[in-house]
Design a protein around this motif. Structure first.
Motif, short mmCIF file in Angstrom:
data_model
loop_
_atom_site.label_atom_id
_atom_site.label_comp_id
_atom_site.label_asym_id
_atom_site.label_seq_id
_atom_site.Cartn_x
_atom_site.Cartn_y
_atom_site.Cartn_z
N SER A 1 -42.48 -34.30 21.64
CA SER A 1 -42.02 -35.29 21.10
C SER A 1 -40.86 -35.67 22.03
CB SER A 1 -41.52 -35.39 19.72
OG SER A 1 -40.68 -34.38 19.66
N GLU A 2 -40.53 -36.82 22.25
CA GLU A 2 -39.26 -37.28 22.87
C GLU A 2 -37.95 -36.52 22.34
OE1 GLU A 2 -38.57 -41.51 23.37
OE2 GLU A 2 -40.62 -41.85 23.93
N SER A 3 -38.07 -36.25 21.09
CA SER A 3 -36.58 -35.28 20.29
C SER A 3 -36.78 -33.84 20.92
CB SER A 3 -36.73 -35.86 18.92
OG SER A 3 -37.81 -35.14 18.36
N SER A 4 -37.78 -33.50 21.39
CA SER A 4 -37.93 -31.98 21.58
C SER A 4 -37.28 -31.73 22.98
CB SER A 4 -39.30 -31.37 21.69
OG SER A 4 -39.78 -32.12 23.17
N SER A 5 -36.91 -30.45 22.91
CA SER A 5 -35.90 -30.11 24.35
C SER A 5 -36.77 -30.30 25.43
CB SER A 5 -35.47 -28.89 24.16
OG SER A 5 -34.59 -28.66 22.88
N ILE A 6 -37.83 -29.69 25.30
CA ILE A 6 -38.74 -29.80 26.48
C ILE A 6 -39.10 -31.14 27.17
CG2 ILE A 6 -41.10 -29.06 27.70
CD1 ILE A 6 -40.92 -26.58 26.35
N GLY A 7 -39.30 -32.09 26.09
CA GLY A 7 -39.70 -33.39 26.17
C GLY A 7 -38.49 -34.16 26.88
N ARG A 8 -37.49 -34.12 26.38
CA ARG A 8 -36.14 -34.55 26.72
C ARG A 8 -35.80 -33.95 28.20
NH1 ARG A 8 -32.63 -32.26 23.12
NH2 ARG A 8 -30.74 -33.57 24.09
N LYS B 1 -28.03 -25.51 22.05
CA LYS B 1 -28.45 -24.33 21.41
C LYS B 1 -29.98 -24.62 20.95
CE LYS B 1 -24.47 -21.77 19.96
NZ LYS B 1 -23.62 -21.34 18.83
N ASN B 2 -30.90 -24.55 21.86
CA ASN B 2 -32.42 -25.00 21.53
C ASN B 2 -33.15 -24.09 20.62
OD1 ASN B 2 -32.21 -27.66 23.09
ND2 ASN B 2 -31.89 -26.09 24.69
N GLU B 3 -33.78 -24.37 19.62
CA GLU B 3 -34.59 -23.56 18.74
C GLU B 3 -35.95 -23.94 18.94
OE1 GLU B 3 -33.01 -23.77 15.01
OE2 GLU B 3 -31.25 -22.81 15.51
N ASP B 4 -36.50 -24.65 19.85
CA ASP B 4 -37.95 -25.02 19.86
C ASP B 4 -38.56 -24.83 21.39
OD1 ASP B 4 -36.43 -27.15 21.46
OD2 ASP B 4 -37.34 -28.79 20.85
N GLY B 5 -37.97 -23.86 21.92
CA GLY B 5 -38.89 -23.22 22.83
C GLY B 5 -38.41 -23.09 24.37
N ILE B 6 -36.91 -23.83 24.55
CA ILE B 6 -36.26 -23.87 25.75
C ILE B 6 -35.02 -22.93 26.00
CG2 ILE B 6 -34.97 -25.82 25.23
CD1 ILE B 6 -35.50 -26.95 28.02
N CYS B 7 -34.96 -22.24 27.21
CA CYS B 7 -33.78 -21.24 27.39
C CYS B 7 -33.27 -21.31 28.62
CB CYS B 7 -34.28 -19.77 27.11
SG CYS B 7 -33.10 -18.73 27.28
N TRP B 8 -31.97 -21.27 28.86
CA TRP B 8 -31.62 -21.51 30.03
C TRP B 8 -30.51 -20.32 30.37
CZ3 TRP B 8 -30.82 -23.34 34.92
CH2 TRP B 8 -29.46 -23.45 35.44
#
Length: 622
Positions: A379-386, A406-413
């Motif tokens: 979704s547009e609100s998801s970290s990967i989508g954004r 601080k992402n909790e939906d699958g993205i890490c930097w």
């Protein structure tokens, strides 16, 4: 151009041997010793080698090639008017339509003749298909029935005024050319499967010859699997489902390569017998291949290209999908299309125009292109989508900001400050991602497990490139005794095919795994997923050119998807680092994404847009 300069141009990696030999050849052919002709010839050869279709003389005129030193004069490209005048007086440079080695058009673009010819042939063929309207005597149907079918396969979605999948379906019905662009997860394959079902129903009674194809074996296998899974859930009869093909070809296999030649069995003089042809992952198709492909199709056939216009361009010359989509420009549909669809679908379709009054004069190609912009995966609100949207728009600061949340939906930097830090982090990722498949004995199950995780690199060489990372992965897994690298063909070794082998049915980009057969002999074989046949195995010694592939480049990953992706940015800037590369790497994941690198390198990459010199966009859209 004297030999000292030529040697220096080679030693400084400004030109390749091929570029310099071509420059000499053109001068000899022209019976001249003109440094400007030599420079133009070498530059146009170099441009083609770097993916450009032509050389933009205006952009490069005046550019310094070699700086002046105490023992040599400066070497620079001449002023544009001088250069054009000199080239125009030679017998080796012609105007469009001439049969000369080099072609100079009226916008000061210099081409190798074959690339000018490809561009002209393709633009003419696409425009002809775009203009060609199928409705009328060629297609007979009841409008009310057609509206019912269209609404059955493509029901309107609450809250969305324009149903883009329905427009794509109607466009494919009424036009011989349709281009569907959209990122991963936007429903391109689902739409294609439904479009085929709709076409089969609309043209009931006709046995349609339908072909599915993609530029690589890997992409063809993915298309085949996607269509097979999607059509199970389509709201149509079993008879219709049986008529939707599942088998996908590579473009080379469909056209049938001619041994020892760059040509194909199916060509302009020997057309492929087809009614509908679908080409997936079209962004990977270069100018030469798409031209030959379109030439081989009968005029009556419908051609549907599907792909992501924002992905990396093809490895070979051209950025065809971007040019076809008029990338960088916003355009809507024409009033003619609106009226046509409204009439033929009995009022079933409405199209939103930014300005309907000005839409009348829009180019005809507008009406053949549908860009899917709703992502069903992220979704547009998801970290990967954004993140993917920010990268695509070139918004570097926004992208960095998203990564630092601080992402909790699958993205890490992870900000990487040294090679040692990278390798420490990767050791954990390698064990976590690759141990599961190495514990599986069944070869195909192991291959499926291996395909869930992938390390992607931007470059081949250097401490952050695939060569070093593959060596690291082998070292880590060997140290923990998951693999035994004392044998070249060890159990669990992943291999990536680097060249096409038509005799074996293995193609550039195919991924395999060395595993023991589950039989009495327990011999090692290379296992690969099949496209037109079941999963296959080969003796390792007969494999075509290949690499170990714990890590692969982002370029090689096109057409693939993985549940878990680790994207590694290099320690310094390279020209290959562009927003298209970052976007492509990000969108390979279906779930989890880790990016390892520095903010500075990431910002530089996102800010750099791929630009390939070409006249195709002008030819199609001017």
């Amino acid at each position: 151009m004297n030999d000292d300069y030529i040697k220096l141009l080679y030693n400084k990696n400004i030109f390749t041997n091929i570029d310099l030999h071509f420059g000499k050849f053109i001068n000899e052919l022209a019976n001249e010793k003109d440094p400007y002709l030599f420079l133009a010839s070498a530059l146009v050869s170099n441009a083609a080698g770097n993916g450009d279709v032509c050389l933009d003389l205006e952009k490069i005129s005046g550019k310094v090639i070699l700086e002046e030193t105490e023992d040599r004069k400066m070497l620079a490209c001449p002023a544009l008017d001088v250069w054009v005048e000199k080239l125009g007086r030679t017998n080796v440079v012609g105007k469009p339509g001439d049969y000369r080695p080099l072609i100079l058009d009226d916008k000061n673009r210099l081409y190798l003749h074959k690339y000018w010819s490809y561009e002209k042939t393709l633009s003419d063929a696409i425009k002809k298909r775009a203009i060609d309207d199928i409705s009328g005597p060629d297609i007979k149907y009841d409008r009310k029935h057609f509206k019912m079918l269209l609404n059955k396969y493509f029901p309107d979605i609450s809250g969305e005024k324009t149903n883009l999948q329905k427009i794509a379906a109607a466009t494919t019905i009424f036009k011989r050319f349709c281009l569907i662009s959209g990122g991963p997860g936007t429903g391109k394959t689902t739409a294609i499967a439904k479009i085929l079902a709709l076409l089969i129903e609309v043209e009931s009674g006709k046995k349609l010859k339908i072909y599915l194809c993609a530029p690589t074996g890997k992409a063809a296998a993915k298309l085949s699997e996607s269509i097979r899974n999607t059509k199970k859930n389509i709201n149509c009869s079993d008879e219709i489902k049986k008529l939707i093909p599942e088998d996908a070809y590579t473009i080379h296999r469909l056209l049938k390569t001619v041994s020892g030649s760059s040509g194909f069995y199916y060509n302009a003089d020997n057309k492929l017998s087809a009614d509908i042809v679908i080409v997936d992952e079209a962004s990977m198709v270069d100018l030469a291949l798409l031209t030959k492909f379109v030439e081989a199709l009968p005029d009556k056939a419908r051609l549907v290209l599907a792909g992501d216009k924002d992905q990396l361009a093809s490895v070979e010359a051209g950025s065809v999908l971007g040019d076809l989509c008029n990338r960088g420009n916003i355009h809507g549909y024409s009033c003619n299309l609106y009226n046509k669809l409204y009439e033929e679908t009995n009022g079933s379709i409405d199209i939103a125009f930014p300005d309907r009054e000005s839409a009348v004069a829009k180019p005809v190609l507008n009406d053949c292109i549908v860009v899917f912009n709703k992502n069903y995966r992220f979704s547009e609100s998801s970290s990967i989508g954004r993140l993917s949207m920010a990268v695509n728009k070139g918004e570097a600061e926004s992208a960095i900001g998203i990564l630092k949340e601080k992402n909790e939906d699958g993205i890490c930097w992870e900000e990487i400050k040294s090679q040692q830090q990278l390798y420490r982090l990767l050791e954990e990722k390698i064990l976590e991602g690759y141990c599961p498949y190495l514990k599986i004995n069944d070869p195909i199950a192991a291959l499926n497990s291996f395909g869930r995780f992938k390390i992607l690199c931007a470059v081949n060489k250097g401490p952050f490139g695939i060569d070093s990372i593959n060596f690291l992965a082998e070292s880590v897994l060997s140290k923990k005794r998951f693999i035994d690298t004392s044998n070249q063909w060890y159990r669990g070794r992943p291999v990536l095919i680097k060249e096409n082998s038509y005799s074996l049915g293995l193609y550039n980009g195919d991924m395999g795994l060395i595993m023991p057969a589950q039989d009495a002999d327990n011999n090692l074989y290379a296992y690969f997923h099949g496209i037109l046949e079941p999963d296959r195995k080969f003796k390792p010694g007969i494999l075509p050119k290949h690499d170990t592939a714990y890590a692969m480049t982002v370029h090689k990953s096109q057409g693939s998807e993985f549940e878990n992706v680790v994207l590694i940015l290099p320690e310094k800037d390279y020209p290959v680092l562009t927003r298209e590369l970052i976007y492509t790497g990000i969108t390979r994941t279906t779930g989890k994404l880790t990016i390892l690198g520095t903010a500075g390198i990431l910002k530089t990459a996102i800010s750099r847009k791929t630009e390939r010199a070409s006249g195709l966009q002008d030819a199609l859209w001017d």
